[in-house]
Design an enzyme around this catalytic site. Structure first.
Site, PDB file in Angstrom:
ATOM      1  N   CYS A  78     104.167  23.864  59.082  1.00 23.50           N
ATOM      2  CA  CYS A  78     105.505  23.592  58.549  1.00 23.50           C
ATOM      3  C   CYS A  78     105.454  23.505  57.023  1.00 23.50           C
ATOM      4  CB  CYS A  78     106.094  22.348  59.196  1.00 23.50           C
ATOM      5  SG  CYS A  78     107.900  22.248  59.075  1.00 23.50           S
ATOM      6  N   ARG A 108     112.090  28.406  52.947  1.00 20.41           N
ATOM      7  CA  ARG A 108     112.062  26.969  53.217  1.00 20.41           C
ATOM      8  C   ARG A 108     113.308  26.566  53.995  1.00 20.41           C
ATOM      9  NH1 ARG A 108     113.946  22.233  50.926  1.00 20.41           N
ATOM     10  NH2 ARG A 108     112.464  20.489  50.825  1.00 20.41           N
ATOM     11  N   HIS A 197     105.158  22.513  64.811  1.00 23.69           N
ATOM     12  CA  HIS A 197     104.284  21.339  64.770  1.00 23.69           C
ATOM     13  C   HIS A 197     103.450  21.205  66.049  1.00 23.69           C
ATOM     14  CE1 HIS A 197     105.946  19.299  61.152  1.00 23.69           C
ATOM     15  NE2 HIS A 197     107.049  19.977  61.480  1.00 23.69           N
ATOM     16  N   GLU A 199     100.824  19.540  66.407  1.00 20.07           N
ATOM     17  CA  GLU A 199     100.298  18.179  66.476  1.00 20.07           C
ATOM     18  C   GLU A 199     101.244  17.214  67.173  1.00 20.07           C
ATOM     19  OE1 GLU A 199     102.788  18.192  62.723  1.00 20.07           O
ATOM     20  OE2 GLU A 199     101.568  19.605  63.873  1.00 20.07           O
TER      21      GLU A 199
END
Length: 247
Positions: A78, A108, A197, A199
């Site tokens: 990200c 972005r 993401h 994680e």
């Protein structure tokens, strides 16, 4: 194996926890000299402008750029992907410093604001062929960027369909109203980038992919890394309303 995790802001604790589940030590990196103790690095998601200001305050950019140039394995998720890009569009006024090295153009906050965060099943044949498991990965997108263009040496690992109207200003797409795709995972040599993401999920295959990639780059390829303890993949997700505020 010890992996550095840039710990200025954002989801560095989640990456360290994911590494711990794989039996790998994650070390928080906040100062340039700490990079000397690691040979690979994860740059987590977070608020990219804030992370850039903190990195500048700690004089981290010269050391991070040198770390990348030396060929060390680096994975940006990200905001971390934004950091690694050679070119970024859609930045806040004044822009921000970048590490660079990944030959691509990143937009972005391509997917919108915090309330437009979402989850989606991504086709990941390369990940599945290397790490096993299903051919899809549940991506968590939080104010996420997207890759609009890549250089010829970049390998695309996952993309995501969007209406071409969303691309008109940046990629000058024709055939308005048709469906196009933006890139959300890519690799270029020692650099790995994901717009989502991993994680924040229980599916650890992107982490094992990076660890094996790092091991191969370091000249000691290892087949001993397993997906999760016990060898079985699970795919439970955090509820979206529990996710941190990023980008």
């Amino acid at each position: 194996m010890t992996v550095g995790v840039l710990a200025l802001q954002g989801s560095f604790n989640e990456h360290i926890a994911a590494l711990r589940r794989l039996g790998v030590k994650g070390v928080e990196i906040r100062k340039p000299e700490q990079l000397q103790g690691v040979s690979s690095l994860i740059i987590p998601g977070g608020e990219s402008t804030t992370m850039a200001k903190l990195a500048d305050f700690h004089n981290l950019f010269p050391a991070l750029r040198e770390f990348v140039k030396m060929g060390n394995p680096v994975w940006g998720t990200c905001a971390g992907l934004i950091f690694l890009a050679d070119k970024v569009t859609g930045q806040k006024a004044g822009g921000q410093d970048l590490i660079g090295g990944l030959h691509c153009t990143v937009h972005r906050n391509f997917f919108g604001s915090q309330i437009q965060s979402f989850e989606a099943d991504l086709s990941v044949p390369e990940l599945a062929s290397k790490e096993g498991g299903p051919d899809t990965f549940r991506g968590v997108f939080i104010r996420a960027p997207a890759v609009l263009e890549v250089g010829p040496e970049v390998e695309v690992l996952a993309d995501y369909p969007v209406p071409s109207d969303n691309l008109m200003d940046e990629a000058q797409e024709e055939n308005k109203g048709s469906e196009k795709k933006v890139i959300v995972a890519l690799r270029q040599g020692n650099l790995l980038g994901t717009a989502f993401h991993p994680e924040l999920t229980a599916d650890s295959r992107w982490h094992t992919y990076f660890l094996k990639m790092a091991s191969e780059i370091e000249g000691g390829a290892s087949n001993s890394i397993v997906a999760v303890e016990g060898g079985d993949l699970t795919f439970d997700q955090q509820p979206m309303n529990d996710l941190p505020i990023f980008q």
